[in-house]
Design an enzyme around this catalytic site. Sequence first.
Site, short mmCIF file in Angstrom:
data_model
loop_
_atom_site.label_atom_id
_atom_site.label_comp_id
_atom_site.label_asym_id
_atom_site.label_seq_id
_atom_site.Cartn_x
_atom_site.Cartn_y
_atom_site.Cartn_z
N GLU A 1 5.00 -4.61 -142.88
CA GLU A 1 4.26 -3.99 -143.94
C GLU A 1 3.95 -2.56 -143.29
O GLU A 1 3.59 -2.33 -142.21
CB GLU A 1 2.96 -4.59 -144.63
CG GLU A 1 2.43 -3.89 -145.57
CD GLU A 1 0.93 -5.02 -146.02
OE1 GLU A 1 0.79 -4.58 -147.33
OE2 GLU A 1 0.58 -5.51 -145.28
N LYS B 1 4.58 -5.90 -154.14
CA LYS B 1 3.34 -6.70 -153.74
C LYS B 1 2.54 -7.15 -154.85
O LYS B 1 1.98 -6.33 -155.62
CB LYS B 1 2.39 -6.09 -152.62
CG LYS B 1 1.44 -7.05 -152.07
CD LYS B 1 0.69 -5.96 -150.88
CE LYS B 1 -0.35 -6.99 -150.36
NZ LYS B 1 -0.87 -6.26 -149.08
N CYS C 1 2.07 -9.78 -146.91
CA CYS C 1 0.85 -9.70 -146.44
C CYS C 1 -0.37 -10.77 -147.18
O CYS C 1 -0.08 -12.04 -147.03
CB CYS C 1 0.33 -8.46 -146.16
SG CYS C 1 -1.22 -8.32 -145.22
#
Length: 267
Positions: free
Chosen positions: A40, A113, A153
């Site tokens: 990321e 995301k 993440c």
Amino acid sequence: MKIAAIQMVSSPDMGRNLARARHWLEQAAAEGAQLAALPEYFCLMGQRDTDKLALAERLGEGPIQRMLAEAARDLKLWIIGGTLPLATPDPLRVRNSCLVHGPDGRLAARYDKLHLFCYDNGRERYDEARVLEAGETPVVAEAGGLRIGLSVCYDLRFPELYRAMGAPAPLDLISVPAAFTHTTGQAHWELLLRARAVENIAYLIAPAQGGLHENGRRTWGHTMIVDPWGEVLACLPEGEGLVTAEVDAARLAQVRQQLPALQHRRL
């Protein structure tokens, strides 16, 4: 398929970050990897959250995407491109997007995301929603015969995301490019990665940011590849580098045959 997870300690200098990413992609190819994954924010760890707004690219345009496409084509790699900022209609928001490119350089998948990180322990404070716009849809990429569940993440803390992606057919590989903070990573990173691999009976690749960045932020690192039994096949604790492992179809089938938990779900 041999896969490589790349760890970086990205800086506020995009050009330098892209050069380092290309270096490690070349190293992954030299070691025989057919798929390589970046962390990321591989392209930027800015001084401020808003720094990424200035680098926002439109889909299919810009130096970050050009580097990923060219590297995939030149090196004949599947590349899971960590994340980069993609423009939205709101000039004060970007999507934190993961792009997958095939060995021909073409875009094979895009995932934005879904879950935006927020944390405040009185000493550290993060709120991604200040500059990020959340994605809306889970995405499964087909790459080299593998069904790959894409996540980023903080998504790791939401097991229902992986269940949704694996509902039509089991995932072979889960991808989790990350920039976990040192605080949360030390407490939860390995625990969550191994749990997601075990409960979905899938391999998992987790390329991470890992070290002390020029902006003063410290990320946990511990880039990992985990097998469907939860065994850590490879780990790089800190600093730039990469780890590799094999995604073994026979091993995947064996674990699923011995423990058919995916067939026993009732909800």
